[in-house]
Each structure stands twice: as structure tokens, then as C-alpha cells.
Design an enzyme around this catalytic site. Structure first.
Site, PDB file in Angstrom:
ATOM      1  N   LYS A 121       0.812  -1.073  -0.128  1.00 13.58           N
ATOM      2  CA  LYS A 121       0.076  -0.195   0.116  1.00 13.58           C
ATOM      3  C   LYS A 121       0.817   1.131  -0.109  1.00 13.58           C
ATOM      4  CE  LYS A 121      -4.369   0.915   0.248  1.00 13.58           C
ATOM      5  NZ  LYS A 121      -5.588   0.051   0.052  1.00 13.58           N
ATOM      6  N   ASP A 153      -7.130   4.291  -4.429  1.00 12.09           N
ATOM      7  CA  ASP A 153      -7.732   4.261  -3.017  1.00 12.09           C
ATOM      8  C   ASP A 153      -8.379   5.405  -2.760  1.00 12.09           C
ATOM      9  OD1 ASP A 153      -7.584   2.295  -0.646  1.00 12.09           O
ATOM     10  OD2 ASP A 153      -7.463   4.102   0.315  1.00 12.09           O
TER      11      ASP A 153
HETATM   12  P1  NDP Z   1     -13.019   7.986  -2.510  1.00 11.50           P
HETATM   13  O1  NDP Z   1     -11.810   9.009  -2.322  1.00 11.50           O
HETATM   14  O2  NDP Z   1     -13.791   7.758  -3.781  1.00 11.50           O
HETATM   15  O3  NDP Z   1     -14.030   8.215  -1.606  1.00 11.50           O
HETATM   16  C1  NDP Z   1     -13.927   8.367  -0.323  1.00 11.50           C
HETATM   17  C2  NDP Z   1     -15.249   8.527   0.387  1.00 11.50           C
HETATM   18  O4  NDP Z   1     -15.159   8.471   1.979  1.00 11.50           O
HETATM   19  C3  NDP Z   1     -15.733   9.978   0.504  1.00 11.50           C
HETATM   20  O5  NDP Z   1     -17.305  10.112   0.268  1.00 11.50           O
HETATM   21  C4  NDP Z   1     -15.003  10.614   1.296  1.00 11.50           C
HETATM   22  O6  NDP Z   1     -15.747  11.742   1.841  1.00 11.50           O
HETATM   23  C5  NDP Z   1     -15.141   9.860   2.600  1.00 11.50           C
HETATM   24  N1  NDP Z   1     -14.006   9.837   3.746  1.00 11.50           N
HETATM   25  C6  NDP Z   1     -12.950   9.818   3.375  1.00 11.50           C
HETATM   26  N2  NDP Z   1     -12.041  10.040   4.268  1.00 11.50           N
HETATM   27  C7  NDP Z   1     -12.892  10.213   5.400  1.00 11.50           C
HETATM   28  C8  NDP Z   1     -12.623  10.707   6.744  1.00 11.50           C
HETATM   29  N3  NDP Z   1     -11.414  10.861   7.161  1.00 11.50           N
HETATM   30  N4  NDP Z   1     -13.755  10.880   7.357  1.00 11.50           N
HETATM   31  C9  NDP Z   1     -15.243  10.777   6.805  1.00 11.50           C
HETATM   32  N5  NDP Z   1     -15.424  10.285   5.673  1.00 11.50           N
HETATM   33  C10 NDP Z   1     -14.413  10.178   4.701  1.00 11.50           C
HETATM   34  O7  NDP Z   1     -12.390   6.546  -2.002  1.00 11.50           O
HETATM   35  P2  NDP Z   1     -12.834   5.042  -2.269  1.00 11.50           P
HETATM   36  O8  NDP Z   1     -14.413   5.063  -2.531  1.00 11.50           O
HETATM   37  O9  NDP Z   1     -11.776   4.300  -3.365  1.00 11.50           O
HETATM   38  O10 NDP Z   1     -12.451   4.154  -0.892  1.00 11.50           O
HETATM   39  C11 NDP Z   1     -13.359   4.203   0.239  1.00 11.50           C
HETATM   40  C12 NDP Z   1     -12.758   3.193   1.089  1.00 11.50           C
HETATM   41  O11 NDP Z   1     -13.098   2.045   0.281  1.00 11.50           O
HETATM   42  C13 NDP Z   1     -11.553   3.061   1.803  1.00 11.50           C
HETATM   43  O12 NDP Z   1     -11.637   2.731   2.963  1.00 11.50           O
HETATM   44  C14 NDP Z   1     -10.649   2.349   0.792  1.00 11.50           C
HETATM   45  O13 NDP Z   1      -9.669   2.031   1.501  1.00 11.50           O
HETATM   46  C15 NDP Z   1     -11.467   1.381   0.781  1.00 11.50           C
HETATM   47  N6  NDP Z   1     -11.311   0.755  -0.538  1.00 11.50           N
HETATM   48  C16 NDP Z   1     -11.273   1.133  -1.898  1.00 11.50           C
HETATM   49  C17 NDP Z   1     -11.041   0.312  -3.211  1.00 11.50           C
HETATM   50  C18 NDP Z   1     -10.811   0.981  -4.434  1.00 11.50           C
HETATM   51  O14 NDP Z   1     -10.759   0.112  -5.382  1.00 11.50           O
HETATM   52  N7  NDP Z   1     -10.722   2.049  -4.615  1.00 11.50           N
HETATM   53  C19 NDP Z   1     -10.812  -1.250  -2.840  1.00 11.50           C
HETATM   54  C20 NDP Z   1     -11.227  -1.718  -1.652  1.00 11.50           C
HETATM   55  C21 NDP Z   1     -11.290  -0.851  -0.511  1.00 11.50           C
HETATM   56  P3  NDP Z   1     -15.096  13.470   1.269  1.00 11.50           P
HETATM   57  O15 NDP Z   1     -15.095  13.524   0.060  1.00 11.50           O
HETATM   58  O16 NDP Z   1     -15.863  14.150   2.289  1.00 11.50           O
HETATM   59  O17 NDP Z   1     -13.476  13.229   2.108  1.00 11.50           O
HETATM   60  O1  2IT Z   2      -8.035  -1.638  -0.731  1.00  2.00           O
HETATM   61  C1  2IT Z   2      -7.934  -2.124  -1.842  1.00  2.00           C
HETATM   62  O2  2IT Z   2      -8.092  -3.155  -1.837  1.00  2.00           O
HETATM   63  C2  2IT Z   2      -7.646  -1.164  -2.984  1.00  2.00           C
HETATM   64  N1  2IT Z   2      -7.572   0.173  -2.703  1.00  2.00           N
HETATM   65  C3  2IT Z   2      -7.358  -1.803  -4.313  1.00  2.00           C
HETATM   66  C4  2IT Z   2      -6.005  -2.146  -4.327  1.00  2.00           C
HETATM   67  C5  2IT Z   2      -5.745  -2.644  -5.773  1.00  2.00           C
HETATM   68  O3  2IT Z   2      -4.700  -2.818  -6.061  1.00  2.00           O
HETATM   69  O4  2IT Z   2      -6.692  -2.745  -6.823  1.00  2.00           O
END
Ligand code: NDP
Ligand code: 2IT
Length: 445
Positions: free
Chosen positions: A126, A166
Site C-alpha cells: 500500500k 484508493d
Molecule cells: P474515494 O476517495 O472515492 O471516496 C472516499 C469517501 O469516503 C468520500 O465520500 C469521503 O468523503 C469519505 N471519507 C474519506 N475519508 C474520510 C474521513 N477521514 N472521514 C469521513 N469520511 C471520509 O475513496 P474510495 O471509495 O476508493 O475508498 C473508500 C474506502 O474503500 C476506503 O476505506 C478504501 O481504502 C476502501 N477500498 C477502496 C478500494 C478501491 O478500489 N478504490 C478497494 C477496496 C477498498 P469526503 O469526500 O468528504 O472526504
Molecule cells: O484496498 C484495496 O483493496 C484497494 N484500494 C485496491 C487495491 C488494488 O490494487 O486494486
């Protein structure tokens, strides 16, 4: 707790003071290992727990770049290669002001077991930066990404370490990072990053994969109790990549998604959220979710409030770590919630998980339920390596099969050790065994 586990945790705590998230993630995995340690003395004899908790490598670097006003900005970049036991380091990069080494290590550690569960031959890593993309212009984001990759390119490679997105990192950022990698190395190594824009070698369904995958997992889990998502009321925290496609798939399967959120508050739309509006706000305009009610009658914005105060049958925390507290879990249970499926990484606090379990609610941990994103990343690597592009249906079908496979591994191990419906236990044991066996087989490395 097993004495080997507590001794390893004590050492870890002493060696990593102030890394509470990392220790939380490790503790959650270790708490599942008692029956494995009892029947497999090799784990201790081969120092597997010590080795699995010490990252193979950790890189931190300065990222200097010039903002639109001509000022030099300085951020910190990170990349942790935690385990290459099952393949090249694989995992996303987070750009968010809260990113520090503790955050990157907890995410990289989770990633080891998540990636193991996919069965796709990828190790765990990561990275990220405390850079805050909010309010930055497109060209500032590009210059930051170029400066970031100028350091990172020394450490990545399609057989070494393959970053992806992420929080704060999507196809736009990956495109800029890939452009700079190509410029610096003079190599068109498509497989060096995943989550690329489709025109640059990205895979169809990668954008949707984490959210869709969480819903596919939920479908499998609900089916074990003869339930479906059809007709269910659903809340989804966050409104980013994972949340949006989780909500889309849940609605496609007949659920009504009544609440979503961002870091400023939640929207409540009892008639069902219009996801085209959310997509326009979040993917195109990069605006706040508080804008939603201005475009949709009958909905409201609840400042500072979380989605968990709104009545639902099923909740998908899809924003960030430790966002669902014990108080939130109690509220969900009081309102009749039957299942919580983690789209985010470690969004549910340990005592909240325990409370849900006590009241017999189903709970799916992120390392199982959100593995769809990294799984399709691995499918992107496969397509890149074979110079192929699969169609949407093919990739979506593979995603469904992978999520069903992860679900049945969780069920198998929780059944085998007499912990029925304990998906935390099942996921940890299934993920751990493969990695532990590989570490042992390599000899002392
Ligand atoms: P995005 O940046 O697209 O969206 C993040 C969302 O979470 C936004 O709505 C944001 O609100 C909110 N958020 C982020 N940080 C905070 C915080 N500290 N407090 C409150 N709200 C918060 O990210 P993703 O959708 O990609 O990721 C969301 C989650 O999913 C994370 O935990 C990530 O690790 C996990 N994840 C992502 C994957 C991926 O493929 N993208 C894969 C697997 C897991 P705001 O805009 O107001 O900050
Ligand atoms: O938390 C996760 O699994 C991710 N942010 C996606 C990682 C990836 O390599 O696609």
C-alpha cells in the site's frame, strides 16, 4: 489468547509505538489464529507471526511540487511492500491529509490477507501521501502525481510492486502517474499500475469492482439465511468510488438505498437516492454531497450526521477506517439492521463488530467483502500481460465467481473450526494459511 500471539503483539507494540491502526489490524487477525496455532506448531517454530508483521520494505520520500500560485509545496510519499509471499506487492495508494505511516501499514497488512483470499497470486502492499486533492486544480493534481512518481518509479514494476487507487486516487491520478512512469523509464509497462483509464490499458469493471463485489458478497451471505437484497432498505456511507458502485448494484438488485454521506454529513432520500445525481456531483463536478437536496425534492442533508442513524435492513460502510462505532452499531441493531458489509477497509470498530455478532447480525469484514477491487486489478494485470481486453460481461462474471469463492472459503473455515457465520474468523484463517505456508516454503527470507 495464545502466549505466542500475545508475546508477538507485545513486541510489535514496543517496536511500533503510536501505530494504533496497524496494531488494531494485526490484533484482529491474530485473535482468529488460536485454533490454527494449536494444531500447527510450525507457525511458531518458523517465526511466521514475527515475519508476517514486519514489512519487507518501507519507503518514505519527499514530494516537492509547485502549486498554481507558484508556491513550492512539500508532501510526504509512502510505499510499503508488506509481503511478496504470494506475488508482487499489490495494493492501492491513498491521497488524503490523514495519511501517515500507521495508515499505510494497516492498509498494507490487510491487503496481504485480502489478496490471498482472491487466489490470484498477488502479495500485499500500500502507499500514498498526505497530499489533499480537495480544492486542487487538475494541473496541480497532475504536477503532484508527476513529482510523486519521480520518486516512486524506482520501486515499482509489473513483477515487483503494482500500485492502484484508493481514497483520493482514481483513474485520473493513475493516468498521470502512468504518464510520468512512461516518460521516466521510456517503457510502456502497462502492468505497472492498475485502475488505469480504459484507453490506457485499464480493465472494464475496475471502476465498479469494489462496490459491485461488496454487493455480490452480501448476496451470497444473505442467501445463507434465505434472504436477498430485493425490497431491502440500505444505507451506504461515503459517496466515493466504492460507495457509488455499491449503491448502484444494490439498487439494481431491488434494494432502496436511502442514505449516503461524505465527511461533512449525510443525505437522506426516503424514495431512494438518484445515483445519477450523486455520480454527477462526485465523479464530474467533484462537489459535496450536501448539494444533492438542491437537485432532488423530498431529500435532505443532515450535517455532521452519519448514515447509521437512519433505519435500514443492510448497511455498507464504504468511507474510511473506524467510522462505525459501538454507538452506531447499537443504533443499527435497534432499528432492525440484519447485515453489515464492509466496502471500506476496517471501517467497523472492534467493539461494534462484537456487538453486531452478539445480536446475530451478519457481518462481512472488508478483507473479504471489498476484495473485488484488487481482484479486478489482478484481472487487469492478466489482460495487460496477454495484450488482451476482455468485455464488461466477461470481467463482471469473473468478479462474481471470485466473490462467491471468497464467500465459500469464509464459510468453509468458519464451519471447520465450529465458528458458524463468523466471517471475520473465516476470512482471517483462509487468508492467513496460504501466506503462512508460502513463507515457510521459501526458507528463511
Ligand atoms: P474515494 O476517495 O472515492 O471516496 C472516499 C469517501 O469516503 C468520500 O465520500 C469521503 O468523503 C469519505 N471519507 C474519506 N475519508 C474520510 C474521513 N477521514 N472521514 C469521513 N469520511 C471520509 O475513496 P474510495 O471509495 O476508493 O475508498 C473508500 C474506502 O474503500 C476506503 O476505506 C478504501 O481504502 C476502501 N477500498 C477502496 C478500494 C478501491 O478500489 N478504490 C478497494 C477496496 C477498498 P469526503 O469526500 O468528504 O472526504
Ligand atoms: O484496498 C484495496 O483493496 C484497494 N484500494 C485496491 C487495491 C488494488 O490494487 O486494486
Amino acid at each position: 489468547m495464545n502466549p505466542y500471539v500475545s508475546k508477538t503483539l507485545d513486541t510489535l507494540q514496543a517496536r511500533n509505538p503510536a501505530q494504533s491502526l496497524f496494531l488494531q489490524a494485526v490484533t484482529e487477525v491474530f485473535e482468529s489464529l488460536d485454533p490454527i496455532l494449536a494444531e500447527t506448531p510450525d507457525v511458531e517454530a518458523y517465526s511466521i507471526l514475527e515475519r508476517i508483521t514486519e514489512p519487507e520494505r518501507q519507503v518514505m520520500f519527499r514530494v516537492s511540487w509547485v502549486d498554481d500560485a507558484g508556491r513550492i509545496q512539500v508532501n510526504r510519499g509512502y510505499r510499503v511492500g508488506f509481503s511478496s509471499a504470494l506475488g508482487p506487492y499489490k495494493g492501492g495508494m491513498r491521497f488524503h491529509p490523514t495519511v501517515r505511516l500507521d495508515v499505510v501499514k494497516f492498509l498494507a497488512f490487510e491487503q496481504i490477507f485480502k489478496n490471498s483470499l482472491t487466489g490470484l497470486g498477488i502479495g500485499g502492499g500500500k502507499g500514498g501521501s498526505d497530499f489533499d486533492p480537495r480544492g486542487r486544480s487538475d494541473s496541480e493534481v497532475m504536477r503532484f502525481c508527476q513529482a510523486f512518481m519521480t520518486e516512486l518509479h524506482h520501486f515499482v514494476g509489473e513483477n515487483t510492486d503494482v500500485p492502484a487507487g484508493d481514497i483520493g486516487v482514481g483513474a485520473r491520478e493513475i493516468g498521470y502517474l502512468f504518464g510520468q512512469y512512461k516518460r521516466l523509464t521510456k517503457r510502456h509497462d502497462r502492468g505497472v499500475l492498475t485502475g488505469k483509464p480504459v484507453g490506457l490499458g485499464g480493465s472494464l469493471v475496475r471502476k465498479e469492482a469494489t462496490g459491485y463485489g461488496a454487493v455480490y458478497f452480501a448476496t451470497e451471505m444473505l442467501a445463507t439465511r434465505g434472504e436477498t437484497l430485493e425490497g431491502k432498505t440500505v444505507v451506504v456511507s461515503g459517496s466515493g468510488n466504492v460507495a457509488l458502485y455499491c449503491a448502484r448494484k444494490a439498487q439494481a438488485l431491488g434494494a432502496t438505498v436511502v442514505a449516503m454521506s461524505d465527511s461533512q454529513g449525510s443525505i437522506h432520500d426516503p424514495a431512494g437516492i438518484d445515483l445519477d445525481i450523486v455520480a454527477a456531483l462526485k465523479e464530474v463536478e467533484r462537489a459535496r454531497i450536501s448539494e444533492y437536496p438542491k437537485r432532488r425534492n423530498g431529500s435532505k442533508f443532515l450535517p455532521e450526521e452519519k448514515v447509521y442513524s437512519i433505519r435500514c435492513d443492510v448497511a455498507f460502510p464504504c468511507a474510511t477506517q473506524n467510522e462505525l462505532t459501538l454507538a452506531d452499531a447499537r443504533m443499527l441493531l435497534d432499528n432492525g439492521c440484519i447485515a453489515v458489509i464492509e466496502g471500506a477497509n476496517m471501517p467497523t470498530e472492534p467493539d461494534a463488530i462484537a456487538a453486531l455478532g452478539k445480536k446475530n447480525a451478519l457481518f462481512a469484514p472488508g478483507k473479504a467483502a471489498n476484495a473485488g477491487g484488487v481482484a479486478v486489478s489482478a484481472l487487469e494485470m492478466q489482460q495487460n500481460a496477454s495484450l488482451q481486453s476482455w468485455n464488461f460481461k466477461q470481467v463482471d462474471q469473473r468478479l462474481k465467481e471470485i466473490m462467491a469463492g471468497i464467500h465459500s472459503d469464509c464459510v468453509y473455515y468458519s464451519g471447520k473450526y465450529n465458528r458458524p457465520e463468523d466471517y471475520v474468523f473465516g476470512a482471517n484463517v483462509a487468508g492467513f494459511l496460504k501466506v503462512a505456508n508460502a513463507i515457510q516454503a521459501y526458507g528463511v527470507t
